[in-house]
Design an enzyme around this catalytic site. Structure first.
Site, PDB file in Angstrom:
ATOM      1  N   ASN A  71       0.874  -1.174   0.000  1.00  0.00           N
ATOM      2  CA  ASN A  71       0.000   0.000   0.000  1.00  0.00           C
ATOM      3  C   ASN A  71       0.909   1.221   0.000  1.00  0.00           C
ATOM      4  O   ASN A  71       1.467   1.576   1.024  1.00  0.00           O
ATOM      5  CB  ASN A  71      -0.891  -0.021   1.257  1.00  0.00           C
ATOM      6  CG  ASN A  71      -1.736   1.233   1.373  1.00  0.00           C
ATOM      7  OD1 ASN A  71      -1.839   2.017   0.433  1.00  0.00           O
ATOM      8  ND2 ASN A  71      -2.351   1.430   2.538  1.00  0.00           N
ATOM      9  N   LYS A 101       0.146   4.191  -0.357  1.00  0.00           N
ATOM     10  CA  LYS A 101      -0.514   5.396   0.196  1.00  0.00           C
ATOM     11  C   LYS A 101      -0.247   6.584  -0.734  1.00  0.00           C
ATOM     12  O   LYS A 101      -0.180   6.399  -1.936  1.00  0.00           O
ATOM     13  CB  LYS A 101      -0.045   5.665   1.630  1.00  0.00           C
ATOM     14  CG  LYS A 101      -0.150   4.424   2.505  1.00  0.00           C
ATOM     15  CD  LYS A 101      -0.001   4.728   3.957  1.00  0.00           C
ATOM     16  CE  LYS A 101      -0.009   3.422   4.728  1.00  0.00           C
ATOM     17  NZ  LYS A 101      -0.119   3.612   6.161  1.00  0.00           N
ATOM     18  N   HIS A 112      -9.525   1.184   4.513  1.00  0.00           N
ATOM     19  CA  HIS A 112      -8.287   1.395   5.272  1.00  0.00           C
ATOM     20  C   HIS A 112      -8.579   2.359   6.420  1.00  0.00           C
ATOM     21  O   HIS A 112      -9.370   3.292   6.273  1.00  0.00           O
ATOM     22  CB  HIS A 112      -7.192   1.954   4.352  1.00  0.00           C
ATOM     23  CG  HIS A 112      -5.842   1.939   4.993  1.00  0.00           C
ATOM     24  ND1 HIS A 112      -5.462   2.885   5.917  1.00  0.00           N
ATOM     25  CD2 HIS A 112      -4.808   1.072   4.876  1.00  0.00           C
ATOM     26  CE1 HIS A 112      -4.235   2.595   6.329  1.00  0.00           C
ATOM     27  NE2 HIS A 112      -3.819   1.500   5.727  1.00  0.00           N
ATOM     28  N   GLU A 149      -7.024   4.769   7.572  1.00  0.00           N
ATOM     29  CA  GLU A 149      -6.780   6.189   7.273  1.00  0.00           C
ATOM     30  C   GLU A 149      -7.962   6.793   6.523  1.00  0.00           C
ATOM     31  O   GLU A 149      -8.289   7.966   6.711  1.00  0.00           O
ATOM     32  CB  GLU A 149      -5.471   6.332   6.476  1.00  0.00           C
ATOM     33  CG  GLU A 149      -4.277   6.078   7.375  1.00  0.00           C
ATOM     34  CD  GLU A 149      -3.032   5.570   6.674  1.00  0.00           C
ATOM     35  OE1 GLU A 149      -2.947   5.638   5.429  1.00  0.00           O
ATOM     36  OE2 GLU A 149      -2.135   5.083   7.387  1.00  0.00           O
ATOM     37  N   GLU A 185      -5.700  -5.014  10.348  1.00  0.00           N
ATOM     38  CA  GLU A 185      -4.659  -4.022  10.604  1.00  0.00           C
ATOM     39  C   GLU A 185      -4.954  -3.274  11.903  1.00  0.00           C
ATOM     40  O   GLU A 185      -5.728  -2.300  11.900  1.00  0.00           O
ATOM     41  CB  GLU A 185      -4.622  -2.998   9.465  1.00  0.00           C
ATOM     42  CG  GLU A 185      -4.364  -3.594   8.097  1.00  0.00           C
ATOM     43  CD  GLU A 185      -3.763  -2.565   7.161  1.00  0.00           C
ATOM     44  OE1 GLU A 185      -2.644  -2.762   6.718  1.00  0.00           O
ATOM     45  OE2 GLU A 185      -4.416  -1.544   6.911  1.00  0.00           O
ATOM     46  N   GLY A 215       2.226   2.033  10.779  1.00  0.00           N
ATOM     47  CA  GLY A 215       3.194   3.118  10.638  1.00  0.00           C
ATOM     48  C   GLY A 215       3.844   3.531  11.945  1.00  0.00           C
ATOM     49  O   GLY A 215       4.486   4.576  12.020  1.00  0.00           O
ATOM     50  N   SER A 265       3.218  -2.326  10.475  1.00  0.00           N
ATOM     51  CA  SER A 265       4.666  -2.349  10.722  1.00  0.00           C
ATOM     52  C   SER A 265       5.294  -3.708  10.412  1.00  0.00           C
ATOM     53  O   SER A 265       6.197  -4.156  11.120  1.00  0.00           O
ATOM     54  CB  SER A 265       4.972  -1.909  12.154  1.00  0.00           C
ATOM     55  OG  SER A 265       4.513  -0.592  12.360  1.00  0.00           O
TER      56      SER A 265
HETATM   57  C1  PEP Z   1      -0.936   0.096   6.120  1.00  0.00           C
HETATM   58  O1  PEP Z   1      -1.152   1.284   6.222  1.00  0.00           O
HETATM   59  O2  PEP Z   1      -1.717  -0.614   5.455  1.00  0.00           O
HETATM   60  C2  PEP Z   1       0.226  -0.463   6.802  1.00  0.00           C
HETATM   61  C3  PEP Z   1       0.208  -1.721   7.141  1.00  0.00           C
HETATM   62  O3  PEP Z   1       1.254   0.408   7.047  1.00  0.00           O
HETATM   63  P1  PEP Z   1       2.683   0.058   7.719  1.00  0.00           P
HETATM   64  O4  PEP Z   1       3.154  -1.232   7.109  1.00  0.00           O
HETATM   65  O5  PEP Z   1       3.556   1.223   7.341  1.00  0.00           O
HETATM   66  O6  PEP Z   1       2.449  -0.067   9.178  1.00  0.00           O
END
Ligand code: PEP
Length: 253
Positions: free
Chosen positions: A9, A11, A98, A100, A170, A176, A216
C-alpha cells in the site's frame, strides 16, 4: 487452498516516474527471486494504475490495486474515481476501508458495504481492511470491535461474493508506528475473524478466505507472522516503498 498474498500500500507516495521505477524494480525482483507461490499486489495511487498495470501485465507475476473507489457509478462527484474507471486501467484489486480513510475521510461501514458491492459486481477483488484503535485494544474489546466492522460491511454478501473477498486485519496502533502486533496477538485476531465469518458464510468459505496482517510488517518480522496458521500474508505500508524490503517480505514464507 487459500491464497497467500503480499500487497503493498503505497498510500500517497511516489510521483509517476518514481512509482514506475519502484514497480519495475519489484517486477524484476519477483521474476528473478520469488521463492514461493505468493500473489504480489502493488496498491498504488490512482495516477499510477494504468501505467503500472501495463508494466506488470506483460509478466502476470504482479497485480495492481487501487487504494479506494467511489460507491457511485459515475456523475457529479468531483475528485472521486469509480470502479469502472479503475477497471479500465487494468487494475484487478481495490483496497477498501483502510483505517486512514475511515479516520480522515469519515468512511462509514454503510459506504464500505456499497463500495464492496460495486467492486464485486465489476469482478475485481476487494481487500477489505478492519482493525481496532489502541483504546479498544487496551480495554480488551478488539474482537467484538473488529467483528462488528465485518458484520456491518460484509454480512449482506452472498457466499459466492464473500468467496471473492480478501480481508486485511490491521490494528490501528500498529500502522506506521513501528509497533507490530506480536504473532500471538495477530493469530488470535485472525482466528477470531475466521470464526466470525464462519457464523455467517459457513466453514468452507471462512477456511478459504485469505486474511492478511498489516501493521509495521518488515522483512525481519514477516516470517514469524506469516507462519501463523490463520495469517495468509500481509498488507504492507512503509516497507512496500522499498523494493528490496518488499521483496524480503514476499520471500518471508
Ligand atoms: C498500512 O497502512 O496498510 C500499513 C500496514 O502500514 P505500515 O506497514 O507502514 O504499518
Amino acid at each position: 487452498m487459500r491464497k497467500k498474498i503480499v500487497a503493498g500500500n503505497w498510500k500517497m507516495n511516489n510521483t509517476l516516474d518514481e512509482g514506475l521505477k519502484l514497480a519495475s524494480e519489484v517486477v524484476n525482483m519477483v521474476k528473478d527471486e520469488r521463492k514461493g507461490d505468493v500473489i504480489v499486489v502493488l496498491g498504488t495511487p490512482f495516477i499510477h494504475l494504468s501505467q503500472v498495470s501495463k508494466l506488470v501485465n506483460s509478466t502476470k507475476d504482479v497485480y495492481v490495486s487501487a487504494q479506494d473507489c467511489s460507491q457511485h457509478e459515475s456523475g457529479a462527484y468531483t475528485g472521486e474515481v469509480s470502479v469502472s474507471m479503475i477497471q479500465s486501467t487494468g487494475a484487478e484489486f481495490v483496497i477498501l476501508g483502510h483505517s486512514e480513510r475511515r479516520e480522515y475521510h469519515g468512511e462509514t461501514s454503510e459506504q464500505l458495504a456499497e463500495k464492496l458491492d460495486k467492486v464485486l459486481s465489476a469482478g475485481l477483488t476487494p481487500i477489505f481492511c478492519c482493525g481496532e484503535p489502541l483504546d479498544v485494544r487496551e480495554a480488551g474489546n478488539q474482537e467484538s470491535f473488529v467483528c462488528s466492522q465485518l458484520t456491518e460491511s460484509l454480512f449482506h454478501l452472498t457466499k459466492e461474493q464473500m468467496a471473492q473477498v480478501v480481508i486485511a486485519y490491521e490494528p490501528i496502533w500498529a500502522i506506521g508506528t513501528g509497533k507490530t502486533a506480536t504473532s500471538g496477538q495477530a493469530q488470535e485476531m485472525h482466528k477470531a475473524i475466521r470464526k466470525h465469518l464462519a457464523t455467517k458464510f459457513g466453514d468452507a468459505i471462512a477456511t478459504e478466505t485469505s486474511i492478511l496482517y498489516g501493521g509495521s510488517c518488515k522483512p525481519s518480522n514477516a516470517n514469524e507472522l506469516f507462519t501463523q496458521p490463520d495469517i495468509d500474508g500481509g498488507l504492507i505500508g512503509g516497507a512496500s516503498l522499498n523494493a528490496r524490503d518488499f521483496m524480503g517480505i514476499i520471500n518471508a514464507y
